[in-house]
Design a protein around this motif. Structure first.
Motif, PDB file in Angstrom:
ATOM      1  N   LYS A 139       0.826  -1.208   0.000  1.00 28.15           N
ATOM      2  CA  LYS A 139       0.000   0.000   0.000  1.00 28.15           C
ATOM      3  C   LYS A 139       0.860   1.258   0.000  1.00 28.15           C
ATOM      4  CE  LYS A 139      -4.124  -2.089   1.998  1.00 28.15           C
ATOM      5  NZ  LYS A 139      -4.808  -2.029   0.671  1.00 28.15           N
ATOM      6  N   ARG A 140       1.997   1.207   0.666  1.00 33.98           N
ATOM      7  CA  ARG A 140       2.908   2.355   0.645  1.00 33.98           C
ATOM      8  C   ARG A 140       3.431   2.596  -0.767  1.00 33.98           C
ATOM      9  NH1 ARG A 140       7.740   4.023   0.166  1.00 33.98           N
ATOM     10  NH2 ARG A 140       8.545   1.944  -0.314  1.00 33.98           N
ATOM     11  N   ARG A 141       3.801   1.525  -1.448  1.00 30.90           N
ATOM     12  CA  ARG A 141       4.320   1.659  -2.812  1.00 30.90           C
ATOM     13  C   ARG A 141       3.239   2.146  -3.778  1.00 30.90           C
ATOM     14  NH1 ARG A 141       9.177  -1.066  -4.376  1.00 30.90           N
ATOM     15  NH2 ARG A 141      10.394  -1.587  -2.527  1.00 30.90           N
ATOM     16  N   VAL A 142       2.019   1.686  -3.580  1.00 32.11           N
ATOM     17  CA  VAL A 142       0.919   2.136  -4.436  1.00 32.11           C
ATOM     18  C   VAL A 142       0.697   3.643  -4.268  1.00 32.11           C
ATOM     19  CG1 VAL A 142      -1.594   2.052  -4.710  1.00 32.11           C
ATOM     20  CG2 VAL A 142      -0.261  -0.071  -4.628  1.00 32.11           C
ATOM     21  N   ARG A 143       0.679   4.122  -3.063  1.00 30.38           N
ATOM     22  CA  ARG A 143       0.471   5.549  -2.821  1.00 30.38           C
ATOM     23  C   ARG A 143       1.644   6.381  -3.329  1.00 30.38           C
ATOM     24  NH1 ARG A 143      -2.890   2.915  -0.043  1.00 30.38           N
ATOM     25  NH2 ARG A 143      -4.796   3.840   0.852  1.00 30.38           N
ATOM     26  N   ASP A 144       2.828   5.857  -3.192  1.00 29.15           N
ATOM     27  CA  ASP A 144       4.006   6.547  -3.707  1.00 29.15           C
ATOM     28  C   ASP A 144       3.943   6.667  -5.223  1.00 29.15           C
ATOM     29  OD1 ASP A 144       6.827   7.590  -3.432  1.00 29.15           O
ATOM     30  OD2 ASP A 144       7.217   5.814  -4.662  1.00 29.15           O
ATOM     31  N   MET A 145       3.528   5.601  -5.895  1.00 28.97           N
ATOM     32  CA  MET A 145       3.446   5.644  -7.356  1.00 28.97           C
ATOM     33  C   MET A 145       2.314   6.555  -7.813  1.00 28.97           C
ATOM     34  SD  MET A 145       4.857   4.874 -10.124  1.00 28.97           S
ATOM     35  CE  MET A 145       6.074   3.709  -9.473  1.00 28.97           C
ATOM     36  N   LEU A 146       1.209   6.568  -7.084  1.00 26.67           N
ATOM     37  CA  LEU A 146       0.107   7.466  -7.442  1.00 26.67           C
ATOM     38  C   LEU A 146       0.580   8.924  -7.382  1.00 26.67           C
ATOM     39  CD1 LEU A 146      -2.951   6.837  -8.110  1.00 26.67           C
ATOM     40  CD2 LEU A 146      -3.434   7.893  -5.903  1.00 26.67           C
ATOM     41  N   ALA A 147       1.386   9.242  -6.379  1.00 28.07           N
ATOM     42  CA  ALA A 147       1.916  10.596  -6.272  1.00 28.07           C
ATOM     43  C   ALA A 147       2.856  10.908  -7.425  1.00 28.07           C
ATOM     44  CB  ALA A 147       2.639  10.772  -4.937  1.00 28.07           C
ATOM     45  N   ALA A 174       1.080   4.377 -14.050  1.00 31.36           N
ATOM     46  CA  ALA A 174       1.449   3.901 -12.711  1.00 31.36           C
ATOM     47  C   ALA A 174       1.481   2.380 -12.657  1.00 31.36           C
ATOM     48  CB  ALA A 174       0.472   4.451 -11.674  1.00 31.36           C
ATOM     49  N   ALA A 175       0.502   1.721 -13.312  1.00 34.22           N
ATOM     50  CA  ALA A 175       0.462   0.262 -13.318  1.00 34.22           C
ATOM     51  C   ALA A 175       1.679  -0.327 -14.014  1.00 34.22           C
ATOM     52  CB  ALA A 175      -0.825  -0.215 -13.985  1.00 34.22           C
ATOM     53  N   ALA A 176       2.123   0.318 -15.097  1.00 33.44           N
ATOM     54  CA  ALA A 176       3.310  -0.165 -15.807  1.00 33.44           C
ATOM     55  C   ALA A 176       4.574   0.016 -14.978  1.00 33.44           C
ATOM     56  CB  ALA A 176       3.445   0.568 -17.141  1.00 33.44           C
ATOM     57  N   LEU A 177       4.588   1.022 -14.107  1.00 31.42           N
ATOM     58  CA  LEU A 177       5.802   1.359 -13.367  1.00 31.42           C
ATOM     59  C   LEU A 177       5.850   0.784 -11.949  1.00 31.42           C
ATOM     60  CD1 LEU A 177       6.177   5.125 -14.351  1.00 31.42           C
ATOM     61  CD2 LEU A 177       7.473   3.194 -15.242  1.00 31.42           C
ATOM     62  N   ILE A 178       4.762   0.149 -11.503  1.00 32.04           N
ATOM     63  CA  ILE A 178       4.650  -0.200 -10.089  1.00 32.04           C
ATOM     64  C   ILE A 178       5.743  -1.166  -9.635  1.00 32.04           C
ATOM     65  CG2 ILE A 178       3.042  -2.118 -10.449  1.00 32.04           C
ATOM     66  CD1 ILE A 178       2.913   0.481  -7.595  1.00 32.04           C
ATOM     67  N   ARG A 179       6.257  -2.004 -10.532  1.00 33.16           N
ATOM     68  CA  ARG A 179       7.328  -2.922 -10.159  1.00 33.16           C
ATOM     69  C   ARG A 179       8.705  -2.373 -10.540  1.00 33.16           C
ATOM     70  NH1 ARG A 179       6.428  -9.016 -11.709  1.00 33.16           N
ATOM     71  NH2 ARG A 179       8.442  -9.064 -10.641  1.00 33.16           N
ATOM     72  N   ARG A 180       8.740  -1.105 -10.851  1.00 32.36           N
ATOM     73  CA  ARG A 180       9.977  -0.369 -11.114  1.00 32.36           C
ATOM     74  C   ARG A 180      10.831  -0.970 -12.237  1.00 32.36           C
ATOM     75  NH1 ARG A 180      10.956   3.478  -7.104  1.00 32.36           N
ATOM     76  NH2 ARG A 180       8.929   4.023  -6.236  1.00 32.36           N
ATOM     77  N   PRO A 181      10.244  -1.144 -13.417  1.00 32.06           N
ATOM     78  CA  PRO A 181      11.060  -1.552 -14.563  1.00 32.06           C
ATOM     79  C   PRO A 181      11.962  -0.397 -14.989  1.00 32.06           C
ATOM     80  CG  PRO A 181       8.894  -0.925 -15.304  1.00 32.06           C
ATOM     81  CD  PRO A 181       8.859  -0.857 -13.794  1.00 32.06           C
ATOM     82  N   ARG A 182      12.950  -0.686 -15.798  1.00 31.58           N
ATOM     83  CA  ARG A 182      13.821   0.358 -16.330  1.00 31.58           C
ATOM     84  C   ARG A 182      13.566   0.640 -17.813  1.00 31.58           C
ATOM     85  NH1 ARG A 182      18.240   1.688 -13.131  1.00 31.58           N
ATOM     86  NH2 ARG A 182      17.591   1.493 -10.955  1.00 31.58           N
TER      87      ARG A 182
END
Length: 267
Positions: A139-147, A174-182
């Protein structure tokens, strides 16, 4: 193509970015080595006739670079994207990734967002499947990505149908980036948006490139949009790359008649 450049700069304030071009590192994130291939059309009893789509496609993308891929509809751009993501296997040549977990941003967010679930669920699900984080960290990562995609927290509790087109595309990013691809493939991500929202999304993609150390393959039929965002550009015709270079090289001094026709149509 001075007219295109001046028009784009006056409309969006973005324009080409020579400093970003110079910043691109020498090491590669993607190598596409003389790739040819296609797919089988559906047949009455299984696979039908084989349709070749790509012919000897050869290019690379450097670290931190935004590479544009342009051409008319039906030239093989989306087939190339699927091949890079491993959804279609090349018949010849090879594709080499130097990053992990490449992702795609689609033109239509409904193709990547489940309309039955909230934004929070859609963003958290890839992390849940990954199985590396507990619920609090997800949930922390989701909120961080939304920001990072500049959406308010209340969007977490909305379903895609309750958001505007621009908001849905930000959620898709955000969905594409949530797992932090490069490395990200962006397949016509702004073509369904109006000009003002297009400019905002393009600027967001550029900002995220800097913040998250991303590289992109940006697919579009719109040369104006490609000029706003990209460092280099590939021109595809009938499954072949017929021209490539920096945006300034290709837009100012196109070598192929097909490229000249595309640029003329974009004015």
């Amino acid at each position: 193509m001075t007219d295109i450049k001046s028009t784009l700069t006056s409309i969006t304030g973005i324009g080409a970015n020579p400093a970003a071009q110079a910043k691109a590192q020498d090491h590669l994130v993607l190598e596409v080595n003389h790739v040819s291939g296609g797919y089988h059309t559906p047949g009455l009893f299984g696979r039908g006739k084989y349709q070749q789509v790509l012919y000897d496609v050869d290019f690379n993308i450097r670290h931190g670079e935004i590479m544009g891929l342009v051409g008319e509809s039906g030239t093989g751009k989306s087939t190339l994207a699927r091949m890079i993501l491993g959804m279609v296997k090349p018949e010849e040549g090879s594709i080499v990734h130097h990053t992990k977990r490449p992702q795609i941003i689609f033109q239509d967010p409904y193709s990547s967002l489940n309309p039955a679930y909230t934004v929070e669920w859609s963003l958290e699900e890839p992390l849940r499947v990954f199985g590396k984080y507990d619920e609090a960290e997800r949930k922390r990562r989701v909120r961080d990505m939304l920001a990072k995609v500049e959406l308010p927290e209340e969007c977490l509790y909305a379903r895609p149908s309750e958001l505007s087109g621009g908001q849905r595309q930000r959620v898709s990013i955000a969905a594409a980036l949530i797992r932090r691809p490069r490395f990200i493939i962006a397949d016509e991500p702004v073509s369904a948006l109006d000009v003002t929202i297009q400019a905002q999304i393009l600027q967001l993609l550029r900002d995220l490139r800097e913040e998250l150390d991303l590289s992109y393959l940006f697919i579009s039929h719109d040369l104006n949009v490609v000029y706003q965002l990209c460092d280099r550009v590939l021109v595809m015709k009938e499954g072949r790359i017929v021209e490539q270079g920096t945006v300034d090289e290709v837009y100012d001094h196109p070598k192929e008649e097909y490229t000249k026709q595309l640029l003329a149509a974009a004015q």
